[in-house]
Design a protein around this motif. Structure first.
Motif, short mmCIF file in Angstrom:
data_model
loop_
_atom_site.label_atom_id
_atom_site.label_comp_id
_atom_site.label_asym_id
_atom_site.label_seq_id
_atom_site.Cartn_x
_atom_site.Cartn_y
_atom_site.Cartn_z
N ASP A 204 0.87 -1.18 0.00
CA ASP A 204 0.00 0.00 0.00
C ASP A 204 0.91 1.23 0.00
OD1 ASP A 204 -1.87 1.96 0.37
OD2 ASP A 204 -2.53 1.31 2.36
N VAL A 205 0.96 1.92 -1.14
CA VAL A 205 1.87 3.06 -1.31
C VAL A 205 1.15 4.35 -0.91
CG1 VAL A 205 3.27 4.35 -2.96
CG2 VAL A 205 3.01 1.86 -3.20
N VAL B 224 6.13 -1.92 7.63
CA VAL B 224 5.91 -0.51 7.28
C VAL B 224 7.24 0.12 6.89
CG1 VAL B 224 5.16 1.74 8.09
CG2 VAL B 224 3.93 -0.31 8.83
N TYR B 225 7.28 0.74 5.70
CA TYR B 225 8.47 1.43 5.22
C TYR B 225 8.22 2.93 5.32
CZ TYR B 225 9.47 -3.13 3.12
OH TYR B 225 9.69 -4.47 2.91
N LEU B 226 9.05 3.61 6.11
CA LEU B 226 8.93 5.06 6.25
C LEU B 226 9.80 5.71 5.18
CD1 LEU B 226 7.60 7.20 8.13
CD2 LEU B 226 9.76 7.25 9.39
N LYS C 49 15.66 4.79 -5.74
CA LYS C 49 15.45 3.37 -5.54
C LYS C 49 15.12 3.06 -4.09
CE LYS C 49 17.43 -1.15 -6.68
NZ LYS C 49 18.56 -1.86 -7.30
N LEU C 50 14.06 2.30 -3.88
CA LEU C 50 13.66 1.88 -2.54
C LEU C 50 14.54 0.71 -2.09
CD1 LEU C 50 9.78 1.86 -3.12
CD2 LEU C 50 11.09 3.62 -1.91
N GLU D 47 9.34 2.96 -10.18
CA GLU D 47 9.85 2.06 -9.15
C GLU D 47 8.85 0.96 -8.82
OE1 GLU D 47 12.95 1.11 -6.21
OE2 GLU D 47 12.74 1.86 -8.26
N LEU D 48 7.56 1.24 -8.99
CA LEU D 48 6.54 0.23 -8.69
C LEU D 48 6.62 -0.94 -9.67
CD1 LEU D 48 3.46 2.47 -7.81
CD2 LEU D 48 5.25 1.57 -6.32
N ILE D 49 7.00 -0.65 -10.90
CA ILE D 49 7.15 -1.72 -11.88
C ILE D 49 8.28 -2.65 -11.47
CG2 ILE D 49 7.68 -2.24 -14.30
CD1 ILE D 49 6.44 0.43 -15.06
N ARG D 50 9.34 -2.06 -10.93
CA ARG D 50 10.50 -2.86 -10.53
C ARG D 50 10.17 -3.82 -9.39
NH1 ARG D 50 14.20 -3.08 -6.65
NH2 ARG D 50 13.45 -1.20 -5.56
N ILE D 51 9.41 -3.36 -8.42
CA ILE D 51 9.18 -4.18 -7.22
C ILE D 51 7.95 -5.07 -7.33
CG2 ILE D 51 10.35 -2.49 -5.76
CD1 ILE D 51 7.63 -1.59 -4.75
N THR D 52 7.24 -4.99 -8.47
CA THR D 52 6.06 -5.84 -8.68
C THR D 52 6.44 -7.04 -9.55
OG1 THR D 52 4.61 -3.91 -8.55
CG2 THR D 52 3.67 -5.90 -9.52
#
Length: 385
Positions: free
Chosen positions: A237-238, A279-281, A288-289, A317-322
């Motif tokens: 959940d972004v 949870v990522y703050l 890059k995350l 970045e969402l494409i990379r981590i999906t």
């Protein structure tokens, strides 16, 4: 009002002067009078915004009464400055104060609804939102006035419509939400604003379901894409906020959900709901995350798009981590595509370019009604290739 008091305070107490002088006494009396008039003014204007009514009462326009008083303070203080060893700084503050009041007054004549103007000033509690030139005196005065005009025109038009025509949406909630999306806001300012809003308890009330339905649309879109085995679907959940989307996903049997959110205050509220495993703050801003490639079956955004929010570059970045075949779902207010500079003529062409490059494939683009405050929303669903 804080700005007014600060400037007059510097003139009164930071400038050396003879305590027994008549000018000093008169200046102090004027200072007290300004504060008194301000309080009486707020008592007079505040009732104009009738939140519980379906239609705002129309009253005569009220003009800020301390404009003439400010001038009086300036004249008297000039006598005080004659006794000062360092008059330049005090004179600068007085001129800044007086010029801002005069400019503010003449600009206000260009707009019809005093209720919305005053409400914007009072409810935000931050004069910089209403007159950006005071946020940074080195900025161009012309640029600040243009920015101010854009903010007021939009706030007046929309808040007036909501307060007069809607049975459900309060002007307080609308203006509070607009404060987080005001023109020119930076991502750091937005983050700080959300933290204060969440800690005050206002966020949960102001954006309750009914006023803000983005989380419902987002969860429904994800559920349509994953009709079975939802407890096994790993979701990020972004711009998770206080966990609205997480709560909706949990109701639809999605239990393997993480959150990405930059506001500490929002995260503190979200943790208490126990809807997220991790949870990522952090910001989604194009860098890059720390999340590895292909970590999630789905990434979903609801409410994370807007002025000073997620930039176009962040979505890559969402494409990379999906995972391949996974879902990226973006839910946002439709009108942001027309007037938010970051997205206007940029966001959709970029999404289409990534599809042409074979990074993902469009599943659907759907317009939904009453996404937030009776505004339409748009739901993008992309399957990662």
């Amino acid at each position: 009002m804080n700005l007014h008091l600060t400037i007059v305070y510097h003139v009164l107490f930071q400038t050396p002067m003879t305590r027994t002088s008549t000018a000093s006494i008169l200046t102090i009396l004027c200072f007290v009078l300004i504060v008194t008039i301000h309080l009486l003014y707020l008592q007079t204007v505040s009732p104009n915004l009738n939140i519980n009514s379906t239609k705002t009462k129309r009253r005569k326009k009220v003009v800020t009464p301390d404009i003439m008083l400010a001038t009086l303070v300036g004249v008297i203080s000039l006598g005080v400055l004659g006794e000062s060893n360092r008059p330049c700084f005090s004179l600068f503050l007085l001129l800044l104060y007086l010029s801002s009041k005069v400019v503010f007054y003449f600009l206000s004549l260009c707009f019809r609804s005093v209720t919305i103007r005053v409400a914007t000033f009072l409810l935000t509690g931050d004069f910089r939102w209403y007159f950006p030139v005071l946020n940074n005196v080195t900025d161009s005065l012309f640029h600040s006035i243009v920015t101010l005009s854009r903010i007021i025109r939009m706030a007046e038009e929309k808040a007036k419509r909501f307060t007069e025509d809607s049975h459900d949406v309060s002007a307080v909630a609308y203006l509070a939400n607009y404060g987080a999306h005001r023109v020119g806001i930076s991502k750091d300012e937005s983050c700080d604003y959300y933290t204060r809003w969440a800690k005050s308890g206002g966020y949960e009330k102001d954006l309750a379901i009914g006023r803000y339905n983005g989380p419902v649309f987002a969860a429904q879109a994800v559920a349509e894409f994953f009709p079975r085995g939802r407890n096994l679907v790993r979701i990020l959940d972004v711009a998770a906020g206080t966990g609205f989307v997480g709560e909706q996903l949990k109701q639809l049997d999605f239990t393997n959900v993480d959150a990405l959110e930059p506001s500490e205050g929002m995260v503190a509220v979200a943790r208490k709901k126990n809807v997220y495993k991790n949870v990522y703050l952090d910001f989604l801003n194009g860098t890059k995350l720390t999340i590895p490639d292909g970590s999630y079956d789905c990434c979903v955004i609801a409410g994370g798009m807007g002025e000073g929010h997620i930039p176009c570059s962040g979505l890559r970045e969402l494409i990379r981590i999906t995972k391949q075949g996974g879902l990226v779902c973006i839910v946002m207010r439709e009108e942001y595509l027309q007037y938010v500079e970051e997205y206007k003529d940029r966001l959709e062409p970029l999404l289409q370019k990534w599809e042409a490059d074979g990074l993902w494939k469009l599943v659907s683009r759907e317009i939904v009604k009453k996404y937030s405050f009776d505004n339409n929303g748009v739901v993008f669903k992309y399957s990662v290739c």
